[in-house]
Design a protein around this motif. Sequence first.
Motif, mmCIF file in Angstrom:
data_model
loop_
_atom_site.group_PDB
_atom_site.id
_atom_site.type_symbol
_atom_site.label_atom_id
_atom_site.label_comp_id
_atom_site.label_asym_id
_atom_site.label_seq_id
_atom_site.Cartn_x
_atom_site.Cartn_y
_atom_site.Cartn_z
ATOM 1 N N GLU A 331 -1.210 -0.685 5.272
ATOM 2 C CA GLU A 331 -0.967 -1.623 6.189
ATOM 3 C C GLU A 331 -2.069 -3.026 5.870
ATOM 4 O O GLU A 331 -3.021 -2.747 5.081
ATOM 5 N N TYR A 332 -1.402 -4.131 5.864
ATOM 6 C CA TYR A 332 -2.317 -5.058 5.848
ATOM 7 C C TYR A 332 -2.480 -6.125 6.838
ATOM 8 O O TYR A 332 -1.679 -5.712 8.278
ATOM 9 N N GLY A 333 -2.975 -7.125 6.428
ATOM 10 C CA GLY A 333 -2.962 -8.600 7.575
ATOM 11 C C GLY A 333 -1.675 -8.827 8.587
ATOM 12 O O GLY A 333 -0.908 -9.215 6.980
ATOM 13 N N MET A 334 -1.423 -8.552 9.803
ATOM 14 C CA MET A 334 0.303 -9.231 9.887
ATOM 15 C C MET A 334 1.621 -8.146 9.277
ATOM 16 O O MET A 334 2.211 -9.162 8.970
ATOM 17 N N CYS A 335 1.194 -7.780 8.702
ATOM 18 C CA CYS A 335 1.937 -6.491 7.328
ATOM 19 C C CYS A 335 2.263 -5.471 7.006
ATOM 20 O O CYS A 335 0.928 -4.845 7.375
ATOM 21 N N THR A 336 3.423 -5.046 7.077
ATOM 22 C CA THR A 336 3.286 -3.666 5.782
ATOM 23 C C THR A 336 3.985 -3.915 4.964
ATOM 24 O O THR A 336 4.827 -3.809 4.409
ATOM 25 N N MET A 337 3.508 -2.885 3.579
ATOM 26 C CA MET A 337 4.100 -2.530 2.296
ATOM 27 C C MET A 337 5.053 -1.232 2.562
ATOM 28 O O MET A 337 4.316 -0.243 2.858
ATOM 29 N N ILE A 338 6.666 -1.288 2.612
ATOM 30 C CA ILE A 338 6.803 0.381 2.514
ATOM 31 C C ILE A 338 7.534 0.603 1.542
ATOM 32 O O ILE A 338 8.534 0.042 1.836
ATOM 33 N N MET A 352 7.436 2.911 9.830
ATOM 34 C CA MET A 352 6.890 1.301 10.792
ATOM 35 C C MET A 352 6.056 1.423 11.884
ATOM 36 O O MET A 352 5.083 0.776 12.368
ATOM 37 N N ALA A 353 6.169 2.760 13.242
ATOM 38 C CA ALA A 353 5.408 2.956 14.071
ATOM 39 C C ALA A 353 4.080 3.349 13.056
ATOM 40 O O ALA A 353 3.136 2.918 13.746
ATOM 41 N N HIS A 354 3.874 4.283 11.906
ATOM 42 C CA HIS A 354 2.294 4.783 12.030
ATOM 43 C C HIS A 354 1.495 2.943 11.414
ATOM 44 O O HIS A 354 0.836 3.230 11.366
ATOM 45 N N GLU A 355 2.765 2.422 9.803
ATOM 46 C CA GLU A 355 1.891 1.343 9.796
ATOM 47 C C GLU A 355 1.670 0.229 10.548
ATOM 48 O O GLU A 355 0.607 -0.301 10.427
ATOM 49 N N GLY A 356 2.426 -0.017 11.379
ATOM 50 C CA GLY A 356 2.538 -0.919 12.284
ATOM 51 C C GLY A 356 1.096 -1.019 13.136
ATOM 52 O O GLY A 356 0.716 -1.433 14.053
ATOM 53 N N SER A 357 0.630 0.032 13.823
ATOM 54 C CA SER A 357 -0.315 1.012 15.051
ATOM 55 C C SER A 357 -1.193 0.797 13.961
ATOM 56 O O SER A 357 -2.508 -0.118 14.802
ATOM 57 N N HIS A 358 -1.618 0.302 12.324
ATOM 58 C CA HIS A 358 -2.835 0.056 11.956
ATOM 59 C C HIS A 358 -3.408 -1.584 12.575
ATOM 60 O O HIS A 358 -4.511 -1.528 12.572
ATOM 61 N N SER A 359 -1.912 -2.321 12.828
ATOM 62 C CA SER A 359 -2.334 -3.375 13.909
ATOM 63 C C SER A 359 -3.141 -3.125 14.555
ATOM 64 O O SER A 359 -4.425 -4.400 14.545
ATOM 65 N N LEU A 365 -9.104 -3.816 15.656
ATOM 66 C CA LEU A 365 -10.106 -3.258 15.759
ATOM 67 C C LEU A 365 -10.760 -2.310 14.677
ATOM 68 O O LEU A 365 -10.070 -1.312 14.025
ATOM 69 N N ALA A 366 -10.935 -3.535 13.629
ATOM 70 C CA ALA A 366 -11.635 -3.196 12.524
ATOM 71 C C ALA A 366 -12.710 -2.258 12.119
ATOM 72 O O ALA A 366 -13.688 -2.680 11.744
ATOM 73 N N THR A 367 -12.767 -0.640 11.604
ATOM 74 C CA THR A 367 -13.504 -0.162 11.881
ATOM 75 C C THR A 367 -13.496 -0.295 10.524
ATOM 76 O O THR A 367 -12.472 -0.583 9.560
ATOM 77 N N ASN A 368 -14.643 0.423 9.737
ATOM 78 C CA ASN A 368 -15.430 0.673 8.173
ATOM 79 C C ASN A 368 -14.053 1.473 7.917
ATOM 80 O O ASN A 368 -15.021 2.625 7.998
ATOM 81 N N GLU A 369 -13.046 1.656 7.504
ATOM 82 C CA GLU A 369 -11.962 2.682 6.559
ATOM 83 C C GLU A 369 -12.255 3.903 6.038
ATOM 84 O O GLU A 369 -12.499 5.036 5.969
ATOM 85 N N SER A 370 -13.200 2.804 5.263
ATOM 86 C CA SER A 370 -13.718 3.593 4.056
ATOM 87 C C SER A 370 -15.185 4.311 4.577
ATOM 88 O O SER A 370 -15.066 5.906 3.881
ATOM 89 N N MET A 371 -15.281 4.210 5.367
ATOM 90 C CA MET A 371 -16.588 5.463 5.888
ATOM 91 C C MET A 371 -16.446 5.982 6.897
ATOM 92 O O MET A 371 -16.726 7.302 7.134
ATOM 93 N N PHE A 379 -6.402 7.694 15.065
ATOM 94 C CA PHE A 379 -6.094 6.700 16.195
ATOM 95 C C PHE A 379 -4.822 6.129 15.972
ATOM 96 O O PHE A 379 -3.818 6.467 16.670
ATOM 97 N N THR A 380 -4.301 5.942 14.697
ATOM 98 C CA THR A 380 -3.281 5.089 14.291
ATOM 99 C C THR A 380 -2.236 6.617 14.377
ATOM 100 O O THR A 380 -1.394 5.537 14.779
ATOM 101 N N SER A 381 -2.639 7.698 13.794
ATOM 102 C CA SER A 381 -1.629 8.775 13.916
ATOM 103 C C SER A 381 -1.190 8.676 15.828
ATOM 104 O O SER A 381 -0.107 9.115 15.533
ATOM 105 N N TYR A 382 -2.557 8.830 16.353
ATOM 106 C CA TYR A 382 -1.845 9.522 17.712
ATOM 107 C C TYR A 382 -0.965 8.520 18.065
ATOM 108 O O TYR A 382 -0.542 9.307 18.914
#
Length: 614
Positions: A331-338, A352-359, A365-371, A379-382
């Motif tokens: 996932e990236y801003g306003m797009c995803t590479m799949i 598409m549903a998984h990567e899109g939900s990363h939006s 909701l930009a949590t620090n995903e490295s941490m 949450f995206t998988s949910y």
Amino acid sequence: MKKSVAILFALIISQFQAQQAPYYQQAAKYKMDIDVNAEKFTYQGNQTLEYTNNSPDELNVVYFHLYWNAFKSNSMMDQRVAAQGKNGDSRLQKDGISRLASIPKDQEGAQNIHWIKQNGKDLKFEVQETIMKVYLNEPIKPNSTTTFTMDWDAVIPQQIRRSGRNNREGVDMTMTQWYPKIAEYDYDGWATFDYIGREFHAPFSDFDVTIKINKDYVIGAGGILENPADVKGYDTNAKIKAGKDKKVTWKWSAKNMLDFAWSADKDYVVKSFDVPEGPKVYLVYQNNDKTKVWEEAQPYVTKYFQIMNAHFGKYVYPSYAFIQGGDGGMEYGMCTMILGEAKNIEGLMGLMAHEGSHSWYQQMLATNESMRPWMDEGFTSYAEGYVMNQLFPPADQLPNPFANTLDAYRNFIKKGIEEPAVWLGDHHDNGSSYTYASYVKGELYLVELGYIMGEQNLAETLKQYYDQWSMKHPSDRDFLHIAQKVSGMDLKWFQNYWINTTKTIDYGIKDIKYDTKSTIITLVNNGQVPMPVDFSLMTTDKKIVTYQIPTSLTHTWKEKDAYGEFKTMPYWPWTQKEYTLTVPYTKSQLSVLGIDFSQRIADVNMENNFVEIK
């Protein structure tokens, strides 16, 4: 007041103020000019970055990410993959050997920084593999803005993971995390994690990007194309005029995003449609026999965004692009590479549903995903599971949309290699353990909360989380605060057990005694994680009766739940091994007894949870 007492009082006040410091977030504006040499898979880059320090701290250094420096032999990523062997990410190795070690020298990733200036003055910098530390000539004071200018060139790496040239589906260039990207700075300091292959973090930024590339290329990107009439693929009336060097310039813009990603290929087609009440969706892919299911995507993608907007909060950006260009999906801003190749529409939509939900759970909701990868991936998988259950209702009715995930978790636990979800994303020792810690336990964190406090309260928590924290950088503490406020429950104990440990839930029916007018059931906690127990019975005339047995830890009990009505019993002290429940039904009136007919509780041993009365 004595001097020592005054000093102590001042320290206490200072500590309190530090704990209560107001929220802030940094801001950046990028202006980039890129000139691509498509034949050599290189490019020249020039960048102006306006950086605003909204923190209360004076900054004397800044850090940039140079992600592509990881794609070479003996890099930190290569060393990590080699050390993990077959326990690591299978996409990064072949037969347990790191694929990075065999990248040809001319295909190694590189971001070569020629110079960087602050307000026109040269700066000293040092490159620490994928991190560039920049020493400032003048500190950036709180609530002030400075301007960095930078010149660099880059080698597009052989695609090993997410970025690079000539992926296995034949896409020429996947340009993700491709530019010198300023690191996030917040209350935890600079987010300067080395790139080992996992996740990313960044401040919200505006982007103004021009890309000069051969005229026969089509670009897919996360942003607004400002000159569709000048380039290939987006305007059927376009009249493409190339300069002497046979190149055209693409102009892209984006506001308030974490990053800007793009992909380029000569064989791309671009199809678009509008979702009612937004966004405009672009499908950018190679149109061939292996990608023909993309033709079926429009109604499913439309419904996907409508469900997400209604249940998880409104998608705020004007467009979104699904682009064929990655190894799996990212996932990236306003797009995803799949991946573009798919056997059926359900498989494509799952990706598409998984990567899109990363939006929602990575961008807005930009949590620090490295941490905290469990908040991002989990949450995206949910959300993915919630939507896919509606898009493709299972032929065999499941007790809940997450039943398969719960079964997968139970099977994985038997392997004995689970690692705590609290670990940093790149620091898991086993690839499968990372997947279950981040994706599965993060998803089940929400499933278990729904079970504990009721599905209506969970839905309200997710909405309030979005309302209060969208376009910000929340943490797990912020989410938990809302969950506790909505439910009225103390939930800190659950988060500690579920995220910080690998302890498991295991309740069972120990004993049943029948009386002339009632039945006495003894339940036992064989596990290490205390939980409330929804105990149900089915009568011989198919009536279901449920009893809620709260845990003492929440102090407030669930009042309602979408899975049915219930009667609340006295609480079960978490220190107590067994619990006795008497129900006003005789043996002849009973058909089935069981713990959690909805099967949401993540009990690792279901064999003793149900008893059929004969």
